[in-house]
Enzyme design. Sequence first.
Site, PDB file in Angstrom:
ATOM      1  N   ASP A 148      -4.352 -39.732  36.629  1.00  0.00           N
ATOM      2  CA  ASP A 148      -3.465 -40.701  37.262  1.00  0.00           C
ATOM      3  C   ASP A 148      -2.474 -41.195  36.200  1.00  0.00           C
ATOM      4  OD1 ASP A 148      -4.905 -42.375  35.660  1.00  0.00           O
ATOM      5  OD2 ASP A 148      -5.735 -43.591  37.268  1.00  0.00           O
ATOM      6  N   PHE A 206      -2.053 -47.829  38.425  1.00  0.00           N
ATOM      7  CA  PHE A 206      -2.996 -48.551  39.281  1.00  0.00           C
ATOM      8  C   PHE A 206      -3.908 -49.464  38.464  1.00  0.00           C
ATOM      9  CE2 PHE A 206      -7.033 -48.944  41.562  1.00  0.00           C
ATOM     10  CZ  PHE A 206      -6.582 -49.516  42.738  1.00  0.00           C
ATOM     11  N   GLY A 252      -1.171 -46.765  47.475  1.00  0.00           N
ATOM     12  CA  GLY A 252      -1.166 -48.078  48.109  1.00  0.00           C
ATOM     13  C   GLY A 252      -2.025 -48.195  49.351  1.00  0.00           C
ATOM     14  N   ASP A 268      -9.454 -38.448  46.136  1.00  0.00           N
ATOM     15  CA  ASP A 268     -10.309 -38.770  44.985  1.00  0.00           C
ATOM     16  C   ASP A 268     -10.870 -40.148  45.199  1.00  0.00           C
ATOM     17  OD1 ASP A 268      -7.718 -40.287  44.061  1.00  0.00           O
ATOM     18  OD2 ASP A 268      -9.340 -40.995  42.785  1.00  0.00           O
ATOM     19  N   CYS A 287     -30.234 -31.877  53.728  1.00  0.00           N
ATOM     20  CA  CYS A 287     -29.388 -31.685  52.549  1.00  0.00           C
ATOM     21  C   CYS A 287     -30.006 -30.656  51.600  1.00  0.00           C
ATOM     22  CB  CYS A 287     -29.192 -33.017  51.831  1.00  0.00           C
ATOM     23  SG  CYS A 287     -28.177 -32.893  50.344  1.00  0.00           S
ATOM     24  N   CYS A 339     -29.013 -30.274  48.328  1.00  0.00           N
ATOM     25  CA  CYS A 339     -28.732 -30.568  46.917  1.00  0.00           C
ATOM     26  C   CYS A 339     -30.019 -30.573  46.098  1.00  0.00           C
ATOM     27  CB  CYS A 339     -27.989 -31.901  46.773  1.00  0.00           C
ATOM     28  SG  CYS A 339     -29.036 -33.372  46.841  1.00  0.00           S
ATOM     29  N   CYS A 362     -32.331 -33.625  46.920  1.00  0.00           N
ATOM     30  CA  CYS A 362     -33.058 -33.566  48.191  1.00  0.00           C
ATOM     31  C   CYS A 362     -34.043 -32.392  48.230  1.00  0.00           C
ATOM     32  CB  CYS A 362     -32.069 -33.483  49.358  1.00  0.00           C
ATOM     33  SG  CYS A 362     -31.181 -35.047  49.589  1.00  0.00           S
ATOM     34  N   HIS A 397     -26.553 -36.185  44.554  1.00  0.00           N
ATOM     35  CA  HIS A 397     -26.571 -36.142  46.025  1.00  0.00           C
ATOM     36  C   HIS A 397     -25.245 -36.606  46.626  1.00  0.00           C
ATOM     37  CE1 HIS A 397     -27.775 -36.565  50.185  1.00  0.00           C
ATOM     38  NE2 HIS A 397     -27.175 -37.740  50.145  1.00  0.00           N
TER      39      HIS A 397
END
Lengths: 374, 374
Positions: B92, B96, B214, B264, B302, B304, B307, B333
Amino acid sequence: MFEFELVAVDPLTGARAGHFYTPHGIIPTPVFAPVGTQATVKALRPRDLLEIGASLILSNTYHLYLRPGDDVVRDLGGLHEFMSWPGPLLTDSGGFQVFSLGETRKIDADGVIFKSHLDGSTHRFTPEKSIGIQENLGADIIMAFDECPPSDDYAYVKESLVRTHDWARRCRDSKRRDDQALFGIIQGGIFADLREESANFMQQLDFPGYAIGGLSVGEGKADMYATLDILEPIMPFDKPRYLMGVGAAEDLVNGVLRGVDIFDCVLPTRLARHGSAMIHGGRLNLTNAKFLKDPEPVELTCSCYTCSNFSRGYLRHLLKANEILGHILLTTHNVHFLIELMGKMRKAIIRGNLRDFAETFLKEYPPVEPLSEN
Amino acid sequence: MFEFELVAVDPLTGARAGHFYTPHGIIPTPVFAPVGTQATVKALRPRDLLEIGASLILSNTYHLYLRPGDDVVRDLGGLHEFMSWPGPLLTDSGGFQVFSLGETRKIDADGVIFKSHLDGSTHRFTPEKSIGIQENLGADIIMAFDECPPSDDYAYVKESLVRTHDWARRCRDSKRRDDQALFGIIQGGIFADLREESANFMQQLDFPGYAIGGLSVGEGKADMYATLDILEPIMPFDKPRYLMGVGAAEDLVNGVLRGVDIFDCVLPTRLARHGSAMIHGGRLNLTNAKFLKDPEPVELTCSCYTCSNFSRGYLRHLLKANEILGHILLTTHNVHFLIELMGKMRKAIIRGNLRDFAETFLKEYPPVEPLSEN
């Protein structure tokens, strides 16, 4: 089950290479066990430990009894299932932690009353209670409940030995599960006669393995090595020998040279959390400003994930920024360092060149102070 | 380089599936980028991110400028080399974060003066400075320096737009590296005329991609979705569209339905650190006492690592015991959950059944409040 098979014994030293058979797999010895105090080796996943080559993990009875509770671990399938570690596990008896609480605990002939470090609540451990908790946890190797006294107070160590021996017998008598090996613990501080007395007593109880307790508790390295020299010829030859709480690289080498098969210690994980990397000849404090732009890995010769991918400069950044990844990467390196060292010593024992290996390795470490008068 | 190839466009919605080509690989879109604020996605290693399927990581210019310094990152080979992430990276502009500092920063036409949150030292960011830092960092996608105003203050947003547009031109003019794509950022709060003005202005500067800034700054979901509805037909069709700072699962789905390609957010990693798991239909607070002896994984469906191997009971224990592994497993996860969601949406767009997928998925989430009067 729990057979200990000696693969090679070094004729020049007391060093041995073996296999210890457990219900969750074979432990090649000599072995270093990383410590997972609260059912997790801090900052590592089980798959990381397998990749690093860990074959035995230690967890702490005192901590798991208090949180989440040994009944919780039992109801969730036991410690292996709970922490998803498929290999051999060892739990200590809780004795060491309870005695470390100092002022808040009270010993009598039957056991110990202590206060939880979490909420101050009062609890009582006895030999039977410790075995009951360890049976709920379900590790492959469990330990007799003992007292770990100050190593250099002869009168106290002698008096404490009576308790430790009585408790060892009570542990053996109260044990019910057949799929767990109960190891006896030899105490006796740094005193040859007491160590001999304790080793002989424990041997009469016929345990499948024997631990050496009460070392690495503040005595000097020379005293520790001398005590191992005393024990080497009198401990049972055909049973695994476990030196508790020892994890400095030079102590592992000196222990193996004196016939020790199993070690455990929080040192590699604790040092990692403090930003310190274990390297040949000593340690590297990676928070040091001199590493700011250092593009080298922690150790050029190291093949761990950390050293294969990251610079000292990046590790320093992670540590200064208090990022979890800093702990993960340094823990990976430190545990890998010790486990690789054990593997190298095992190979050297089998090949018959351990003495050369040890001499080369120890050359980089500061010499040990001569034994003090006791 | 930086070609954006549309693979499929859903005729029923504004959704698109594409490929964005960067010097460090192809980003399949729609994509969710986990955030590595300080050059590390908190608690995950690069290899974990690759295994989870991450194809784009965001890092923060403000944080890296202050620590370790963008010159340090440059001298250690740039951000890819520094954090050992082989794939596409995005930074970025620092805008921000600087504007989030509130009282301690001062805006003028040329840039912003602010105080470091680390040591209180004073610094100045201008469009040229932001680009210079981002060129030192060396991400594949870099962002124009903009002001992120309160979304519902018409007068302020309109005034701020003048600065943001001027700064975007200055960013474009000061950029020197050819191996980085500079994205323009469309501002304008929740106001249709300002968003249209900003989109048209940015398009004249001919950026290789356009971000929607924004949003997700406190306005309601209905306002956010309505603003996306306004922008969908007026943003360039043939360039990637990036909705900044959005990472709630239902917002990703609603964004994709409205033609967004890139997202993101710190949400999955931040929730993990607070013990919260992202699941279908909402979140699971795993510190809750009801999970004490729960043998189920976070989500049965799941796949992953977390899990596949660990119970809610174990995760609760890790969180209560403040163990790093709790953060690692929950972060794994949560990031997996969002990246898998993006992959499913991409497939649905290509197969032409995104609307069905989205309806089924969103059915489990609370309905969005109707748009407030503005």
